[in-house]
Write an enzyme that holds these catalytic residues in place. Structure first.
Site, PDB file in Angstrom:
ATOM      1  N   LYS A  78       0.873  -1.191   0.000  1.00  0.00           N
ATOM      2  CA  LYS A  78       0.000   0.000   0.000  1.00  0.00           C
ATOM      3  C   LYS A  78       0.901   1.228   0.000  1.00  0.00           C
ATOM      4  O   LYS A  78       1.945   1.226   0.673  1.00  0.00           O
ATOM      5  CB  LYS A  78      -0.879  -0.034   1.253  1.00  0.00           C
ATOM      6  CG  LYS A  78      -1.884   1.109   1.364  1.00  0.00           C
ATOM      7  CD  LYS A  78      -2.777   0.932   2.595  1.00  0.00           C
ATOM      8  CE  LYS A  78      -3.829   2.031   2.710  1.00  0.00           C
ATOM      9  NZ  LYS A  78      -4.735   1.848   3.870  1.00  0.00           N
ATOM     10  N   SER A 153      -9.827   1.875   3.051  1.00  0.00           N
ATOM     11  CA  SER A 153      -8.968   2.695   2.237  1.00  0.00           C
ATOM     12  C   SER A 153      -7.958   1.898   1.417  1.00  0.00           C
ATOM     13  O   SER A 153      -7.430   2.425   0.426  1.00  0.00           O
ATOM     14  CB  SER A 153      -8.208   3.683   3.126  1.00  0.00           C
ATOM     15  OG  SER A 153      -7.333   2.985   3.995  1.00  0.00           O
ATOM     16  N   SER A 177     -10.034  -0.783   7.053  1.00  0.00           N
ATOM     17  CA  SER A 177      -9.461  -0.580   5.717  1.00  0.00           C
ATOM     18  C   SER A 177      -8.775  -1.775   5.096  1.00  0.00           C
ATOM     19  O   SER A 177      -8.397  -1.709   3.926  1.00  0.00           O
ATOM     20  CB  SER A 177      -8.465   0.571   5.760  1.00  0.00           C
ATOM     21  OG  SER A 177      -9.157   1.773   5.646  1.00  0.00           O
TER      22      SER A 177
HETATM   23  N1  GLN Z   1     -13.312   3.745   6.512  1.00  0.00           N
HETATM   24  C1  GLN Z   1     -12.718   4.174   7.734  1.00  0.00           C
HETATM   25  C2  GLN Z   1     -12.369   5.642   7.662  1.00  0.00           C
HETATM   26  O1  GLN Z   1     -12.702   6.249   6.726  1.00  0.00           O
HETATM   27  C3  GLN Z   1     -11.518   3.333   8.035  1.00  0.00           C
HETATM   28  C4  GLN Z   1     -10.309   3.770   7.323  1.00  0.00           C
HETATM   29  C5  GLN Z   1      -9.104   2.949   7.698  1.00  0.00           C
HETATM   30  O2  GLN Z   1      -9.227   1.892   8.292  1.00  0.00           O
HETATM   31  N2  GLN Z   1      -7.936   3.469   7.371  1.00  0.00           N
HETATM   32  O3  GLN Z   1     -11.808   6.188   8.530  1.00  0.00           O
END
Ligand code: GLN
Length: 489
Positions: A78, A153, A177
């Site tokens: 990532k 994400s 995410s």
């Molecule tokens: N969807 C969640 C957010 O927007 C989790 C994001 C993540 O785990 N980095 O914060």
């Protein structure tokens, strides 16, 4: 082609394939399909080919048992992990030209183990999002349907594994995410206990929640990656010992029959029929495998979404204060004094969602509101954690679906942040409690994958790994592959 690291490892050892052939194959798939998917922010063709040649030379000159354990195996990281050989953008204009001076711990550990980095995966800006639509580099699309999101994400990592760009990829999970995109893209994803994988060199979003993890086509590959990257790191004082290197052979089943808890709130949720059906079928498979099932009370998990969306923005507002145009990253060129440099840099280079989080978080921490928001949310977090402690007195694992729906359409939730936040309903409780949790493929609805979610008690990755691996011996959902529509020129 081979689906798993274990298969590739065998093929390399028996000389059925060379590392160069393998890496060339994966680079070819990326070249062919990435224009349709936009799963990659950068691809390191030259470096990957050089590394593959070196691995082949090493293999020719040494006996197999003296080679690095993962010699010549591919991975995609990532684009949130610092890597000296390439830019690390975090999906943001702010870091679009940022070249780190050091490698993240998980990157260097896996490289030392012999892995070859094919490139860096697309992601929501600063890991804030559930759809990969907040990336400065454009959205990534779901390999199962290009009109749907891959989740976020870590959407690029999940899409990359699903589309066969690489058998494995790294991700990060602050509130879901890894697990949510794994579910949307039909791959397996694991977020270990907070502190299992070092955060050194991982761009910070919300430091009490951030945790790295992996995507793969099956759980055994994830266990292998953990064996070579988890454990204490002097550069991250929150890391823990990972006591079982090479010990979590996926086939090896715990001595005692395990018990799965089903949260009582599940009976109040109205889920799409296909997801309810997949949930029941998953429980039925585990029962056949000898697991018993029991209801558990997690009364405070219903507050997980508002709790997380106070705590995570609060931490993000302080972590992202470092992007001021002075030290590194983007610098606005239309500034006449220090204050306008700060203001213009941050106004120009942060996207809408990141700005929303910084504003919400700054508000929640500000004097007069701190008690009502941040402190209150921290107390609820403790209650959520305690509910899990109680539940794990009686059960070993907790099963829910990973997401309340399958992948949604690109653009469907971008104008409604609250609807976007609700898609983290089932992943947030384990994040707030710092627990290990995994998503694994367990069905389909109208051609889109369905994921199931298992959480375990702190440091009990072994139950997750063994249970998902056993499930995958019984089912073939994880073996299905998308038929990707090519981008028409
Ligand atoms: N969807 C969640 C957010 O927007 C989790 C994001 C993540 O785990 N980095 O914060």
């Amino acid at each position: 082609m081979y689906k798993t690291l274990s298969e590739i490892k065998q093929a390399l050892e028996s000389k059925a394939v060379s590392s160069l052939e393998l890496i060339t194959h994966y680079l070819g798939v990326i070249q062919q399909l990435n224009p349709s998917l936009n799963a990659m922010i950068s691809v390191h063709e030259q470096a990957a080919i050089e590394a593959a040649k070196q691995c082949d030379q090493l293999r020719a000159s040494r006996s197999a048992d003296t080679l690095p354990a993962l010699c010549g195996l591919p991975i995609i990281h990532k684009d949130i992990f610092c890597t000296v050989q390439s830019k690390t953008t975090c999906g943001s204009q702010m870091l679009a030209n940022f070249e780190p001076h050091y490698d993240a711990t998980i990157v260097s550990r896996l490289r030392q183990a012999g892995m070859i980095q094919l490139g860096n995966a697309n992601m929501d800006e600063f890991a804030m999002g559930s759809s990969n639509e907040t990336s400065f580099f454009g959205p990534c699309y779901n390999p199962w349907s290009l009109s749907h999101v891959p989740g976020g994400s870590s959407g690029g990592s999940a899409a990359a594994v699903s589309a066969g760009f690489s058998p494995v990829a790294s991700g990060t999970d602050t509130g879901g995410s890894i697990r949510q995109p794994a579910a949307f893209c039909g791959v397996t994803g694991l977020k270990p206990t907070y502190g299992t994988l070092s955060r050194y060199g991982m761009v910070a979003f919300a430091s009490t929640l951030d945790q790295a993890g992996y995507f793969a086509n099956d759980m055994r590959d994830i266990a292998l990656l953990l064996d070579h990257s988890a454990g204490q790191d002097p550069n991250d004082s929150t890391t823990r010992n990972y006591p079982e290197p090479n010990g979590i052979a996926a086939e090896q089943v715990g001595d005692k029959p395990l018990t799965i808890g089903v949260p009582a709130f599940m009976s109040d949720h109205s889920l799409p029929a296909a997801i309810s059906h997949a949930f029941d079928e998953t429980l039925a498979v585990f029962k056949r495998l000898g697991y018993s099932v029991q209801t558990v009370e997690l009364p405070h998990s219903q507050y997980a979404v508002p709790t997380y969306y106070v705590i995570a923005p609060a931490e993000c507002s302080s972590n992202l204060a470092r992007y001021d145009g002075v030290k590194y990253g983007f610098r606005s060129s239309n500034s006449h004094n220090l204050e306008s440099l700060y203001v213009n840099t941050r106004t120009e280079a942060f996207g809408e969602e990141v700005k929303r989080r910084i504003l919400l978080g700054t508000f929640a921490l500000s004097s007069g509101y701190y008690d009502a928001y941040y402190e209150q949310a921290s107390k609820v977090r403790t209650l959520i954690k305690r509910d899990f402690e109680q539940a794990f007195n009686n059960v070993d694992l907790i099963l829910t679906p990973t997401t309340p729906s399958t992948a949604f359409k690109v653009g469907e939730k971008t104008s409604d942040p609250i609807a976007m936040y609700q898609s983290d309903l089932y992943t947030l409780p384990a994040s707030l409690a710092g627990l290990p949790a995994a998503s694994f493929p367990a069905g389909f609805s109208e051609g889109l994958p369905i994921g199931m979610h298992l959480a375990a008690n702190r440091c009990m990755e072994r139950y997750l790994i063994q249970s998902v691996a056993r499930f995958q011996q019984e089912t073939d959902w994880h073996l299905k592959q998308p038929n990707i529509e090519r981008d028409t020129p």
